[in-house]
Scaffold this motif. Structure first.
Motif, PDB file in Angstrom:
ATOM      1  N   ASP A 196      15.432 -36.017   2.938  1.00  0.00           N
ATOM      2  CA  ASP A 196      14.474 -36.936   2.312  1.00  0.00           C
ATOM      3  C   ASP A 196      13.066 -36.431   2.640  1.00  0.00           C
ATOM      4  O   ASP A 196      12.858 -35.776   3.667  1.00  0.00           O
ATOM      5  N   VAL A 197      12.118 -36.722   1.751  1.00  0.00           N
ATOM      6  CA  VAL A 197      10.712 -36.382   1.973  1.00  0.00           C
ATOM      7  C   VAL A 197       9.861 -37.579   1.552  1.00  0.00           C
ATOM      8  O   VAL A 197      10.158 -38.223   0.548  1.00  0.00           O
ATOM      9  N   ALA A 218      20.034 -26.122  -0.188  1.00  0.00           N
ATOM     10  CA  ALA A 218      20.640 -24.802   0.048  1.00  0.00           C
ATOM     11  C   ALA A 218      21.638 -24.832   1.202  1.00  0.00           C
ATOM     12  O   ALA A 218      22.538 -24.005   1.255  1.00  0.00           O
ATOM     13  N   VAL A 219      21.482 -25.801   2.131  1.00  0.00           N
ATOM     14  CA  VAL A 219      22.469 -25.893   3.213  1.00  0.00           C
ATOM     15  C   VAL A 219      23.432 -27.070   2.982  1.00  0.00           C
ATOM     16  O   VAL A 219      24.131 -27.496   3.905  1.00  0.00           O
ATOM     17  N   GLY A 220      23.462 -27.585   1.757  1.00  0.00           N
ATOM     18  CA  GLY A 220      24.480 -28.558   1.384  1.00  0.00           C
ATOM     19  C   GLY A 220      24.112 -30.022   1.552  1.00  0.00           C
ATOM     20  O   GLY A 220      24.974 -30.887   1.417  1.00  0.00           O
ATOM     21  N   LEU A 221      22.848 -30.317   1.836  1.00  0.00           N
ATOM     22  CA  LEU A 221      22.451 -31.724   1.958  1.00  0.00           C
ATOM     23  C   LEU A 221      22.131 -32.299   0.580  1.00  0.00           C
ATOM     24  O   LEU A 221      21.588 -31.604  -0.283  1.00  0.00           O
ATOM     25  N   GLY A 222      22.472 -33.573   0.375  1.00  0.00           N
ATOM     26  CA  GLY A 222      22.090 -34.275  -0.836  1.00  0.00           C
ATOM     27  C   GLY A 222      20.623 -34.692  -0.743  1.00  0.00           C
ATOM     28  O   GLY A 222      20.076 -34.835   0.348  1.00  0.00           O
ATOM     29  N   VAL A 223      20.012 -34.911  -1.912  1.00  0.00           N
ATOM     30  CA  VAL A 223      18.577 -35.186  -1.965  1.00  0.00           C
ATOM     31  C   VAL A 223      18.298 -36.661  -2.230  1.00  0.00           C
ATOM     32  O   VAL A 223      18.922 -37.292  -3.074  1.00  0.00           O
ATOM     33  N   ARG A 224      17.356 -37.222  -1.462  1.00  0.00           N
ATOM     34  CA  ARG A 224      16.760 -38.524  -1.738  1.00  0.00           C
ATOM     35  C   ARG A 224      15.271 -38.402  -1.443  1.00  0.00           C
ATOM     36  O   ARG A 224      14.837 -37.443  -0.807  1.00  0.00           O
ATOM     37  N   LEU A 225      14.479 -39.345  -1.904  1.00  0.00           N
ATOM     38  CA  LEU A 225      13.042 -39.134  -1.884  1.00  0.00           C
ATOM     39  C   LEU A 225      12.314 -40.468  -1.775  1.00  0.00           C
ATOM     40  O   LEU A 225      12.674 -41.428  -2.447  1.00  0.00           O
ATOM     41  N   HIS A 226      11.290 -40.510  -0.890  1.00  0.00           N
ATOM     42  CA  HIS A 226      10.336 -41.632  -0.909  1.00  0.00           C
ATOM     43  C   HIS A 226       9.282 -41.274  -1.959  1.00  0.00           C
ATOM     44  O   HIS A 226       8.579 -40.266  -1.791  1.00  0.00           O
ATOM     45  N   ALA A 227       9.135 -42.072  -2.988  1.00  0.00           N
ATOM     46  CA  ALA A 227       8.240 -41.670  -4.077  1.00  0.00           C
ATOM     47  C   ALA A 227       7.511 -42.856  -4.696  1.00  0.00           C
ATOM     48  O   ALA A 227       8.083 -43.932  -4.847  1.00  0.00           O
ATOM     49  N   ASN A 228       6.245 -42.628  -5.038  1.00  0.00           N
ATOM     50  CA  ASN A 228       5.451 -43.577  -5.825  1.00  0.00           C
ATOM     51  C   ASN A 228       5.372 -44.951  -5.172  1.00  0.00           C
ATOM     52  O   ASN A 228       5.436 -45.966  -5.848  1.00  0.00           O
ATOM     53  N   GLN A 229       5.215 -44.955  -3.836  1.00  0.00           N
ATOM     54  CA  GLN A 229       5.076 -46.229  -3.124  1.00  0.00           C
ATOM     55  C   GLN A 229       3.636 -46.710  -3.120  1.00  0.00           C
ATOM     56  O   GLN A 229       3.352 -47.850  -3.471  1.00  0.00           O
ATOM     57  N   LEU A 230       2.724 -45.848  -2.686  1.00  0.00           N
ATOM     58  CA  LEU A 230       1.347 -46.295  -2.454  1.00  0.00           C
ATOM     59  C   LEU A 230       0.457 -46.063  -3.677  1.00  0.00           C
ATOM     60  O   LEU A 230      -0.629 -46.635  -3.774  1.00  0.00           O
ATOM     61  N   GLY A 231       0.913 -45.205  -4.590  1.00  0.00           N
ATOM     62  CA  GLY A 231       0.141 -44.940  -5.798  1.00  0.00           C
ATOM     63  C   GLY A 231       0.966 -44.108  -6.754  1.00  0.00           C
ATOM     64  O   GLY A 231       2.067 -43.679  -6.403  1.00  0.00           O
ATOM     65  N   PRO A 232       0.448 -43.876  -7.979  1.00  0.00           N
ATOM     66  CA  PRO A 232       1.183 -43.028  -8.914  1.00  0.00           C
ATOM     67  C   PRO A 232       1.267 -41.599  -8.379  1.00  0.00           C
ATOM     68  O   PRO A 232       0.455 -41.199  -7.535  1.00  0.00           O
ATOM     69  N   GLY A 233       2.260 -40.842  -8.827  1.00  0.00           N
ATOM     70  CA  GLY A 233       2.405 -39.481  -8.330  1.00  0.00           C
ATOM     71  C   GLY A 233       3.617 -38.809  -8.943  1.00  0.00           C
ATOM     72  O   GLY A 233       4.354 -39.428  -9.714  1.00  0.00           O
ATOM     73  N   PRO A 234       3.847 -37.558  -8.575  1.00  0.00           N
ATOM     74  CA  PRO A 234       4.912 -36.766  -9.199  1.00  0.00           C
ATOM     75  C   PRO A 234       6.290 -36.928  -8.561  1.00  0.00           C
ATOM     76  O   PRO A 234       7.253 -36.291  -8.988  1.00  0.00           O
ATOM     77  N   GLY A 235       6.410 -37.761  -7.525  1.00  0.00           N
ATOM     78  CA  GLY A 235       7.655 -37.822  -6.747  1.00  0.00           C
ATOM     79  C   GLY A 235       8.873 -38.221  -7.551  1.00  0.00           C
ATOM     80  O   GLY A 235       9.941 -37.616  -7.411  1.00  0.00           O
ATOM     81  N   VAL A 236       8.746 -39.255  -8.377  1.00  0.00           N
ATOM     82  CA  VAL A 236       9.915 -39.749  -9.124  1.00  0.00           C
ATOM     83  C   VAL A 236      10.446 -38.655 -10.050  1.00  0.00           C
ATOM     84  O   VAL A 236      11.660 -38.390 -10.097  1.00  0.00           O
TER      85      VAL A 236
END
Ligand SMILES: [Zn+2]
Length: 389
Positions: A196-197, A218-236
């Protein structure tokens, strides 16, 4: 515990499978549990014999809550920061560094005790699956031990070395990203299922987020993300592009973000964390816009000592209904089956044959009471893997 268990005399059974409406509701129902799994679901009057019986007394029975977003490995609390915020100071995310200092100074046993205390607190409120993130260590050793301790309590563990750039790397964030992708990931990966990032202004920009998530994949981890909490952005949109299981917060979304989440080939869930908006006195995400666009929505607590210090999924359901205009059925689905989708699990969040026997008996005749009676302890009994708690 071996042998079979029959939960019968259920007034309202939410299966999230076959039954009436989107929640798959059955009336006057029973559930047979064998070897930790749901073996049979049907009318109470036709229930098979079992070794033991749990009489639901006409109450509602639901799948256990699936809390797909929680930060439980930390030390200290930030009650004073909360009080200052309620007195008018804005939330910036900078307080994370306060918790990092306390976490690094804590012993393993202190961290373990906090994880167990919060996990127990959540279980008593009906949470049968809880994801746990690292992210308050931010050194190779502290991230590795955070995940080792998390893995004692949950199989859903997430490496969040990219929570914030720690103070000692403040003027050289590229070096910190190199550390996260190199030795920190190598030490964390054996204990983690996900990466997660925190992709937000003041945390990690989209290029850093993309690089870190790619290293994890690349080492087999699934992806999740903290995104677009405090303002608009490219995370989602980054999350959708990378096939993330979930993008979390989704408070500030553009039309293009919603379109990406609603795409025909998108498997990324939008996880909403209304406890964070409640505790930072911020505008809630627009759940109706997402649901009306056909996006799969999950609800989770974001349990952490800074921006959302609640472990209560019933509280989040009540907030979602009252503050985000989700219907009670949408909110319960999002807190159970939606959370399971956000963790890419099909064995939890439902009460259908072969699912894990994780279920909750309410002290109420209907799931509607979760939002209708906010703040009231309505969880009478919890079965985890078929075992009464
Ligand atoms: Zn979070």
């Amino acid at each position: 515990m071996s042998g079979s268990l029959l939960v019968d005399n259920i007034g309202e059974l939410v299966t999230n499978g076959l039954g009436e409406g989107p929640l798959g509701i059955r009336r006057d129902a029973a559930v047979l549990v064998e070897d930790g799994r749901v073996a049979w679901v049907g009318a109470s009057a036709y229930a098979p014999a079992a070794d033991r019986r749990l009489d639901a007394g006409g109450a509602a029975v639901l799948p256990g809550f699936v809390d797909s977003h929680a930060h439980l490995v930390f030390a200290g609390d930030r009650a004073a920061e909360f009080a200052a915020r309620m007195a008018g100071e804005p939330y910036t995310g900078g307080g994370i560094r306060t918790t990092v200092g306390a976490t690094r100074a804590a012993t393993d046993d202190e961290l373990r005790a906090t994880v167990r205390r919060l996990r127990g607190e959540a279980l008593r409120q009906g949470t049968t699956t809880m994801e746990i993130k690292s992210g308050y260590g931010l050194t190779v050793a502290d991230e590795a031990r955070s995940l080792r301790i998390a893995a004692e309590t949950s199989t859903e563990t997430t490496f969040l070395g990219a929570h914030v750039v720690p103070a000692e790397y403040a003027d050289r964030p590229d070096d910190y990203v190199g550390l996260v992708c190199g030795p920190m990931l190598a030490a964390a990966a054996p204990h983690a299922k996900w990466i997660d990032v925190f992709c937000e202004r003041g945390a990690f920009d989209v290029d850093h987020a993309r690089a870190i998530l790619a290293c994890g994949q690349a080492v087999g981890l699934g992806v999740r993300l903290h995104a677009n909490q405090l303002g608009p952005g490219p995370g989602v949109q980054l999350g959708v592009e990378l096939g993330a299981a979930s993008v979390d917060h989704c408070t500030h979304l553009s039309d293009a973000d919603v379109d990406a989440l609603a795409g025909a080939h998108t498997t990324t869930v939008a996880t909403l964390l209304p406890g964070a908006e409640f505790s930072t006195r911020s505008p809630y995400p627009d759940a109706r816009r997402l649901l009306d666009a056909g996006v799969t929505v999950a609800l989770a607590t974001d349990c952490n000592p800074g921006s959302s210090y609640t472990s209560s999924m019933p509280f989040c359901v009540a907030l979602a209904v009252r503050e985000m205009r989700m219907t009670p059925a949408e909110a319960l689905w999002a807190a159970t089956a939606g959370g399971a989708r956000a963790l890419r699990r099909d064995d939890i969040g439902v009460l259908t044959p072969r699912a894990r026997a994780d279920l909750v008996v309410l002290d109420a005749p209907s799931y509607l009471h979760l939002a209708y009676r906010p703040g009231v302890p309505l969880i009478r009994k919890v079965l985890l893997n078929g075992v009464p708690q």
